[in-house]
Scaffold this active site. Sequence first.
Site, PDB file in Angstrom:
ATOM      1  N   THR A   1      -6.838  -3.033  -1.944  1.00 53.29           N
ATOM      2  CA  THR A   1      -6.262  -1.670  -1.318  1.00 53.29           C
ATOM      3  C   THR A   1      -5.082  -1.945  -0.635  1.00 53.29           C
ATOM      4  OG1 THR A   1      -8.688  -1.203  -0.940  1.00 53.29           O
ATOM      5  CG2 THR A   1      -6.671  -0.152   0.503  1.00 53.29           C
ATOM      6  N   GLU A   2      -4.053  -1.013  -1.045  1.00 49.24           N
ATOM      7  CA  GLU A   2      -2.642  -0.892  -0.590  1.00 49.24           C
ATOM      8  C   GLU A   2      -1.824  -2.418  -0.663  1.00 49.24           C
ATOM      9  OE1 GLU A   2      -1.607   1.787   0.138  1.00 49.24           O
ATOM     10  OE2 GLU A   2      -3.355   2.936   0.529  1.00 49.24           O
ATOM     11  N   LEU A   3      -2.263  -3.111  -1.848  1.00 48.07           N
ATOM     12  CA  LEU A   3      -1.829  -4.517  -2.245  1.00 48.07           C
ATOM     13  C   LEU A   3      -1.950  -5.211  -1.072  1.00 48.07           C
ATOM     14  CD1 LEU A   3       1.796  -3.502  -3.720  1.00 48.07           C
ATOM     15  CD2 LEU A   3      -0.560  -4.233  -5.023  1.00 48.07           C
TER      16      LEU A   3
END
Length: 443
Positions: A146-148
């Site tokens: 998630t979100e890198l």
Amino acid sequence: MKKSICLYFQVHQPNRLRLYRFFDIGKDSHYYDDFANRTILRRVAQRCYLPMNELLLDLIKRYDGKFKVAFSISGSALEQFDRYAPEVIESFRRLADTGCVEFLAETYNHSLASLGSLSEFRFQVQRHIGALDSYFGVKPTAFRNTELIYSDAIGEMVYDLGFKTMLTEGAKHVLGWKSPNFLYSGALAPKLKLLLKNSSLSDDIAFRFSDRTWSDWPLTGDKYLSWIKASANNEEIVNLFMDYETFGEHQKAQSGIFDFMRYFPEVAIEDGEFEFVTPTEAAKKHKPVDTLDVPDAISWADEERDITAWLGNELQNDAFHKLYEQTEKLSILNSDELWTDFGHLQESDHFYYMCTKFFSDGAVHKYFNPYDTPYEAFINYMNVLSDFILRVDDAISVSDVNFAAAKEEKVAKKPVRKSTAKKTEAKKPAAAKAKTVKTKKKE
């Protein structure tokens, strides 16, 4: 060997919460703004998903497989596609059938589980793997959190789940003098290969493309390729990672974003210095040049490139900890409804809305935020969470009562022994017992 361009797009739509008041707690457990979710999903489908998927399919066919991209599509988005726009699922299936599109694994609910609960993180990843198989008939080999969000510890967890390739942010405070245009390996999982986002080049498309005050506006395919060449002068790979909603939603069609995307691959392919690759292909083609040490979690959000966009203030941390405190209680319940709501409440967007960054990145947070203030977001979320916790506690109480009743019923139905031999022997005097034992020994 040609240098590589890796294009990756994130696809996610949250389950937005309705206005949930204090007086709704304990009375109404429908939490979601179905009208907003449907309206926004349909709008983005028409502006972005459908036309962009068609454009990518055309590019793949036109260049006979030389153009390739990668997606991670959250389970939350897949559910909404199924519910409100099944034609989007079909358009992604057509892309999957080309063999030129890679689908990455991630957390099913686009959650912060990697920071809150190892067991929940594993569960969501496995659930997402199952969803990709069900929808597209693919088994992911690369992972994008998630979100890198990434750290050494998270990288080790991902490797333990069977992935050998992972995407994350090329954060300057982590890289130092190093370049994001190489492959790296994890510190705690040396066999995990890391692809790092080139933030500057990615943000040129995602954030600056339609900004007429930008000194480099307008951005053309030729100009952009020249920047990629300059960035990777003596390097190997340029990773361009961005939200898929960039195309048509954040950057409107009238900005020329679709024309740019239609023309840029042609410029890059005809030039011949670069080739398009998927993350798994990049990991096979290139070798890590060094280990990347990331003791504290990073992400692709804001100037800080850390996790403060979601866990940077007391509001966010209070909501986060109260939510994940329910994990253990839920683990003893067999309630699909509660587990579904638990997943939706984990979506990172809810915590993003509570962010109080009003300076460096305030405009970005305001653009994506349906609430007027982060405090409104917090109050609304905590009202919902309070009702959810009541439901969990009630289910636990009912479960305990049912367990006790079942146990009592089991004892009541226990058959009575007919033989009284043991009872008779137990009533013998001690001397008689000793004599019996002695006699048996002689025998």
